[in-house]
Motif scaffolding. Structure first.
Motif, short mmCIF file in Angstrom:
data_model
loop_
_atom_site.label_atom_id
_atom_site.label_comp_id
_atom_site.label_asym_id
_atom_site.label_seq_id
_atom_site.Cartn_x
_atom_site.Cartn_y
_atom_site.Cartn_z
N ILE A 67 0.84 -1.20 0.00
CA ILE A 67 0.00 0.00 0.00
C ILE A 67 0.88 1.25 0.00
O ILE A 67 0.61 2.22 -0.71
N GLU A 68 1.95 1.22 0.77
CA GLU A 68 2.87 2.36 0.84
C GLU A 68 3.51 2.61 -0.52
O GLU A 68 3.59 3.75 -0.98
N ALA A 69 3.94 1.55 -1.19
CA ALA A 69 4.57 1.70 -2.51
C ALA A 69 3.57 2.28 -3.51
O ALA A 69 3.92 3.18 -4.29
N LEU A 70 2.34 1.80 -3.49
CA LEU A 70 1.32 2.31 -4.42
C LEU A 70 1.06 3.79 -4.17
O LEU A 70 1.04 4.59 -5.10
N LYS A 71 0.86 4.16 -2.92
CA LYS A 71 0.55 5.56 -2.61
C LYS A 71 1.73 6.47 -2.95
O LYS A 71 1.56 7.50 -3.59
N LEU A 72 2.91 6.08 -2.53
CA LEU A 72 4.09 6.93 -2.72
C LEU A 72 4.52 6.99 -4.18
O LEU A 72 4.83 8.08 -4.70
N PHE A 73 4.52 5.85 -4.88
CA PHE A 73 5.09 5.80 -6.22
C PHE A 73 4.06 5.86 -7.35
O PHE A 73 4.43 5.81 -8.52
N VAL A 74 2.79 6.01 -7.00
CA VAL A 74 1.76 6.25 -8.02
C VAL A 74 1.07 7.57 -7.72
O VAL A 74 1.24 8.55 -8.45
N LEU A 75 0.33 7.65 -6.63
CA LEU A 75 -0.42 8.86 -6.32
C LEU A 75 0.51 10.05 -6.06
O LEU A 75 0.41 11.08 -6.72
N THR B 73 3.71 14.84 -8.06
CA THR B 73 5.02 15.49 -8.23
C THR B 73 5.38 15.61 -9.70
O THR B 73 5.91 16.64 -10.13
N PHE B 74 5.07 14.61 -10.50
CA PHE B 74 5.31 14.66 -11.94
C PHE B 74 4.51 15.81 -12.57
O PHE B 74 5.05 16.61 -13.33
N LEU B 75 3.22 15.88 -12.25
CA LEU B 75 2.38 16.96 -12.79
C LEU B 75 2.89 18.33 -12.33
O LEU B 75 2.91 19.28 -13.11
N THR B 76 3.31 18.42 -11.09
CA THR B 76 3.83 19.68 -10.55
C THR B 76 5.10 20.10 -11.27
O THR B 76 5.28 21.28 -11.59
N ALA C 23 13.23 8.17 -4.89
CA ALA C 23 12.98 6.95 -4.12
C ALA C 23 12.34 5.87 -4.98
O ALA C 23 12.63 4.68 -4.82
N ALA C 24 11.49 6.24 -5.92
CA ALA C 24 10.88 5.27 -6.83
C ALA C 24 11.95 4.64 -7.72
O ALA C 24 11.91 3.43 -7.98
N LEU C 25 12.89 5.44 -8.18
CA LEU C 25 13.98 4.91 -9.01
C LEU C 25 14.83 3.92 -8.21
O LEU C 25 15.20 2.85 -8.72
N GLU C 26 15.10 4.25 -6.98
CA GLU C 26 15.87 3.35 -6.12
C GLU C 26 15.10 2.06 -5.83
O GLU C 26 15.64 0.96 -5.91
N TRP C 27 13.81 2.20 -5.50
CA TRP C 27 12.97 1.04 -5.22
C TRP C 27 12.90 0.13 -6.44
O TRP C 27 12.97 -1.10 -6.32
N ALA C 28 12.79 0.73 -7.62
CA ALA C 28 12.74 -0.06 -8.86
C ALA C 28 13.98 -0.96 -8.97
O ALA C 28 13.86 -2.15 -9.27
N ARG C 29 15.13 -0.37 -8.73
CA ARG C 29 16.38 -1.17 -8.80
C ARG C 29 16.37 -2.28 -7.74
O ARG C 29 16.79 -3.40 -8.00
N GLU C 30 15.90 -1.94 -6.52
CA GLU C 30 15.87 -2.92 -5.44
C GLU C 30 15.00 -4.12 -5.76
O GLU C 30 15.31 -5.24 -5.34
#
Length: 150
Positions: free
Chosen positions: A20-28, A33-36, A121-128
């Motif tokens: 749930i944390e990954a979905l909220k942080l790396f999607v929502l 942040t992307f739109l901003t 953090a999403a880029l790092e998580w992706a590698r992990e």
């Protein structure tokens, strides 16, 4: 009918919060942040709401593209593709909600820190989780915000 003031939202019981944390942080949150970042680079108006961007075909397409091509592979690698697919739909619906007056200018506060916590953090998580695919758009956002912070 439930008691007055009863909350009608559903409660989801999960064995672990990481998914749930990954979905909220790396999607929502990453989506915001992307739109901003795009809004800041285009020097958009202070009255722009998230839902206005969802009404703009180009902005919506760019958000969907980055989520599906750069974020989704990490969720596939983490064996969370089904959860990602459902969550992205819910996120787009939330962003388009006509009753939420979520100003991009408000989201833009502390943008550099949000880029670090959400996109880097999403880029790092992706590698992990084993996703080694190229992520040029997200990587550029991180790089440009590191330069801006210096």
């Amino acid at each position: 009918m439930g008691p007055i003031g009863a909350d009608v939202r559903q409660v989801q019981v999960v064995p672990a919060l990481e998914k749930i944390e990954a979905l909220k942080l790396f999607v929502l949150n990453l989506g915001h942040t992307f739109l901003t970042d795009r809004w800041l680079k285009s020097q958009g108006g202070d009255d722009v709401l998230v839902r206005n961007l969802m009404d703009d075909a180009a902005e919506l397409a760019s958000l969907k593209a980055v989520l599906t091509t750069e974020v989704r592979p990490a969720f596939v690698a983490a064996e969370l593709a089904d959860e990602f697919d459902a969550y992205i739909e819910a996120t787009i619906e939330r962003f388009a909600n006509p009753y939420l007056d979520h100003r991009i200018a408000d989201i833009a506060q502390n943008h550099s820190q949000k880029v670090e916590r959400r996109i880097a953090a999403a880029l790092e998580w992706a590698r992990e989780v084993g996703d080694l695919t190229e992520k040029p758009i997200l990587s550029e956002i991180v790089a440009s915000n590191v330069k801006a912070a210096i």
